[in-house]
Design an enzyme around this catalytic site. Sequence first.
Site, short mmCIF file in Angstrom:
data_model
loop_
_atom_site.label_atom_id
_atom_site.label_comp_id
_atom_site.label_asym_id
_atom_site.label_seq_id
_atom_site.Cartn_x
_atom_site.Cartn_y
_atom_site.Cartn_z
N LYS A 284 19.98 26.72 104.47
CA LYS A 284 20.16 27.29 105.80
C LYS A 284 19.36 26.43 106.76
O LYS A 284 18.30 25.93 106.41
CB LYS A 284 19.65 28.74 105.82
CG LYS A 284 20.40 29.55 104.78
CD LYS A 284 20.15 31.02 104.85
CE LYS A 284 20.99 31.70 103.80
NZ LYS A 284 20.27 31.96 102.55
N ASN B 37 15.79 25.48 105.20
CA ASN B 37 15.49 26.52 104.20
C ASN B 37 16.42 26.31 103.01
O ASN B 37 17.59 26.69 103.04
CB ASN B 37 15.72 27.89 104.85
CG ASN B 37 15.73 29.04 103.84
OD1 ASN B 37 15.54 28.85 102.63
ND2 ASN B 37 15.94 30.25 104.34
N HIS C 72 15.24 42.23 99.01
CA HIS C 72 15.85 40.96 99.39
C HIS C 72 16.79 40.56 98.26
O HIS C 72 16.34 40.09 97.21
CB HIS C 72 14.75 39.90 99.60
CG HIS C 72 15.27 38.53 99.89
ND1 HIS C 72 15.10 37.90 101.10
CD2 HIS C 72 15.98 37.65 99.13
CE1 HIS C 72 15.67 36.70 101.07
NE2 HIS C 72 16.21 36.53 99.87
N ASN D 265 21.20 35.24 96.20
CA ASN D 265 21.41 34.63 94.89
C ASN D 265 20.12 34.78 94.08
O ASN D 265 20.13 35.22 92.93
CB ASN D 265 21.80 33.16 95.07
CG ASN D 265 22.16 32.51 93.76
OD1 ASN D 265 23.00 33.03 93.03
ND2 ASN D 265 21.51 31.41 93.44
N HIS E 69 9.95 34.87 98.38
CA HIS E 69 10.68 35.44 99.51
C HIS E 69 9.72 36.10 100.50
O HIS E 69 10.11 37.00 101.25
CB HIS E 69 11.70 36.52 99.06
CG HIS E 69 12.81 36.01 98.21
ND1 HIS E 69 13.20 36.66 97.06
CD2 HIS E 69 13.63 34.93 98.34
CE1 HIS E 69 14.23 36.00 96.51
NE2 HIS E 69 14.50 34.95 97.25
N GLU F 213 14.34 33.99 107.99
CA GLU F 213 13.24 33.15 107.51
C GLU F 213 13.06 31.96 108.43
O GLU F 213 11.94 31.50 108.66
CB GLU F 213 13.57 32.66 106.08
CG GLU F 213 13.56 33.77 105.03
CD GLU F 213 14.28 33.37 103.73
OE1 GLU F 213 15.48 33.04 103.79
OE2 GLU F 213 13.65 33.40 102.67
N GLY G 15 21.82 37.75 101.39
CA GLY G 15 23.28 37.65 101.25
C GLY G 15 23.97 38.94 100.83
O GLY G 15 24.91 39.40 101.49
N VAL G 16 23.52 39.56 99.74
CA VAL G 16 24.16 40.78 99.26
C VAL G 16 23.71 41.99 100.08
O VAL G 16 24.53 42.81 100.52
CB VAL G 16 23.86 41.01 97.76
CG1 VAL G 16 24.58 42.24 97.23
CG2 VAL G 16 24.21 39.78 96.93
N ARG H 283 19.80 34.06 87.09
CA ARG H 283 18.49 34.33 86.46
C ARG H 283 18.48 35.72 85.82
O ARG H 283 18.99 36.68 86.39
CB ARG H 283 17.38 34.24 87.51
CG ARG H 283 17.00 32.82 87.86
CD ARG H 283 16.08 32.74 89.07
NE ARG H 283 16.82 32.40 90.29
CZ ARG H 283 16.31 32.37 91.51
NH1 ARG H 283 15.04 32.69 91.70
NH2 ARG H 283 17.05 32.04 92.55
N ARG I 92 10.90 25.37 104.42
CA ARG I 92 10.55 26.45 103.50
C ARG I 92 10.15 25.80 102.17
O ARG I 92 10.87 24.95 101.65
CB ARG I 92 11.77 27.34 103.27
CG ARG I 92 11.53 28.35 102.17
CD ARG I 92 12.79 29.13 101.87
NE ARG I 92 12.55 30.12 100.86
CZ ARG I 92 13.46 30.51 99.96
NH1 ARG I 92 14.66 29.97 99.98
NH2 ARG I 92 13.17 31.42 99.08
N1 LIG Z 1 30.29 39.91 101.58
C1 LIG Z 1 29.50 39.78 100.52
N2 LIG Z 1 29.54 40.68 99.50
C2 LIG Z 1 28.78 40.53 98.41
N3 LIG Z 1 27.92 39.50 98.26
C3 LIG Z 1 27.83 38.60 99.25
C4 LIG Z 1 28.60 38.67 100.43
N4 LIG Z 1 28.28 37.62 101.23
C5 LIG Z 1 27.36 36.90 100.56
N5 LIG Z 1 27.08 37.49 99.38
C6 LIG Z 1 26.20 37.01 98.32
O1 LIG Z 1 24.96 36.57 98.75
C7 LIG Z 1 24.47 35.59 97.82
C8 LIG Z 1 23.82 34.47 98.58
O2 LIG Z 1 22.74 35.02 99.28
P1 LIG Z 1 21.63 34.12 99.98
O3 LIG Z 1 20.61 35.06 100.49
O4 LIG Z 1 22.28 33.22 100.95
O5 LIG Z 1 21.15 33.30 98.71
P2 LIG Z 1 20.06 32.19 98.43
O6 LIG Z 1 19.20 32.06 99.67
O7 LIG Z 1 19.32 32.76 97.28
O8 LIG Z 1 20.79 30.93 98.11
C9 LIG Z 1 25.67 35.15 96.99
O9 LIG Z 1 25.57 35.67 95.69
C10 LIG Z 1 26.82 35.79 97.69
O10 LIG Z 1 27.76 36.22 96.78
C1 LIG Z 2 12.61 32.31 95.54
C2 LIG Z 2 14.09 32.38 95.53
O1 LIG Z 2 14.66 32.82 94.56
O2 LIG Z 2 14.73 31.97 96.64
P1 LIG Z 2 16.31 32.01 96.93
O3 LIG Z 2 16.71 33.43 96.89
O4 LIG Z 2 16.46 31.45 98.32
O5 LIG Z 2 16.98 31.22 95.87
MG LIG Z 3 17.35 32.62 100.24
#
Ligand SMILES: Nc1ncnc2c1ncn2[C@@H]1O[C@H](COP(=O)(O)OP(=O)(O)O)[C@@H](O)[C@H]1O
Ligand SMILES: CC(=O)OP(=O)(O)O
Ligand SMILES: [Mg+2]
Length: 401
Positions: free
Chosen positions: A14, A7, A207, A210, A179, A385, A331-332, A240, A90
């Site tokens: 991931k 992913n 969701h 990042n 997502h 996911e 993540g957040v 973004r 993914r």
């Molecule tokens: N403890 C936390 N507090 C705040 N934000 C967090 C924490 N742990 C992870 N994040 C945030 O989650 C985001 C990454 O999320 P994720 O769902 O893995 O992203 P993506 O799949 O879009 O790459 C980063 O911006 C990170 O700062």
């Molecule tokens: C679609 C998309 O923004 O995916 P991710 O959050 O994993 O970057």
């Molecule tokens: Mg993601």
Amino acid sequence: MKVLVINSGSSSIKYQLLEMNTEKVLAKGLVERIGIEGSRIIHRKNEEKYVIEKVIKNHEEGLKEVLDLLTSEDYKVISSLNEIDAVGHRVVHGGERFSSSVIIDKESLDAIEMMSFLAPLHNPANVMGIKAAIELLPNVPQIAVFDTSFHQTMPKTSFLYAIPYEYYEKYKIRRYGFHGTSHKYVSRRAAEILGKDIKTLKIITSHIGNGASIAAVKNGESFDTSMGFTPLEGLVMGTRSGDIDPAIVSFLAQEEGLTAKEVVEILNNKSGVYGITKGFSSDMRDIEDKALEGDKVCRLALDIYEYRIAKYIGAYAAAMNGVDVIVFTAGVGENSPVTREEICEKYLTYLGVKIDKEKNNFKGLERIISTPDSKVAVLVVPTNEELMIARETKELVSTKN
Ligand SMILES: Nc1ncnc2c1ncn2[C@@H]1O[C@H](COP(=O)(O)OP(=O)(O)O)[C@@H](O)[C@H]1O
Ligand SMILES: CC(=O)OP(=O)(O)O
Ligand SMILES: [Mg+2]
């Protein structure tokens, strides 16, 4: 049957290796902060957790590390990659062409590659991952599971833009939404946790990672979502902009001597909280830490970020004429009690949302964080996911045989 899932997100990769007869996770992990300072791999095998700090410049380097890890002496889970029976990938943008998952062949891979300009932070990394996996595992079925599939149920009122209709007919310009695998998984889990039939619920899934998007899930189906033609629309994200007045594109192009494409690159790569904080960070952990220390710029970025989420939750409560459940994930959403609390307390009390601050004070678990008398149930559901992709992969491979 062993399935490897890859992913690729905009800031992370991931992965999970699963034994699908039992759905046991043999190993899983996360390559995070790709391309920024502090990149690292968190690899888990059984109960053991390994953190490997390493400079990882891009997704290609990250994926190579992951494949090495699975068979390396120190962390190994399998003796050779030949033990893997199928790989689930993914893929972010499937356009109108892919409304469900597919077994990848040359033609579908070409089509996914062609859609790269619609998801520039994602489809190129997805294609790279698929090609690397084909090269290493040439005789193993490779399956693509699309972020866009779950949103195919949106009605025209949600997915059509108010621009000349011919552009929809000619170029398929419409809201696709992303997502989807995550919004589907967490909405179903939320209904299960609450012991309710999802067909009776109005759910708003938030969701926020990042990349970030919100979905209105009505009777178990996607009804609307904040990302659009590309994953740029909607919420404020790491890099973004989310929603802006489209006239800004031509204005900036003229004033800065850029092409429209270059302006869109800025909206994808240099905007969001990264842009608001003048390039301080795209990572919400950094922004939140500084904001709580009293830094005014980071506090402003966090305020704008939360405000946009709250506006969408309000919009989707109106769109569905009500809301029963709000879910935080990614993540957040999974890891930031501060963000969850501020959104709920500052903006959602008019809906009858009441959260229990004690219950909200945790990271990374499934939990109901609203009080028993809250009119709307508020939950944290860590997304998965990878499990959804592994199930789709198993199903497609089994129907083929
Ligand atoms: N403890 C936390 N507090 C705040 N934000 C967090 C924490 N742990 C992870 N994040 C945030 O989650 C985001 C990454 O999320 P994720 O769902 O893995 O992203 P993506 O799949 O879009 O790459 C980063 O911006 C990170 O700062
Ligand atoms: C679609 C998309 O923004 O995916 P991710 O959050 O994993 O970057
Ligand atoms: Mg993601």
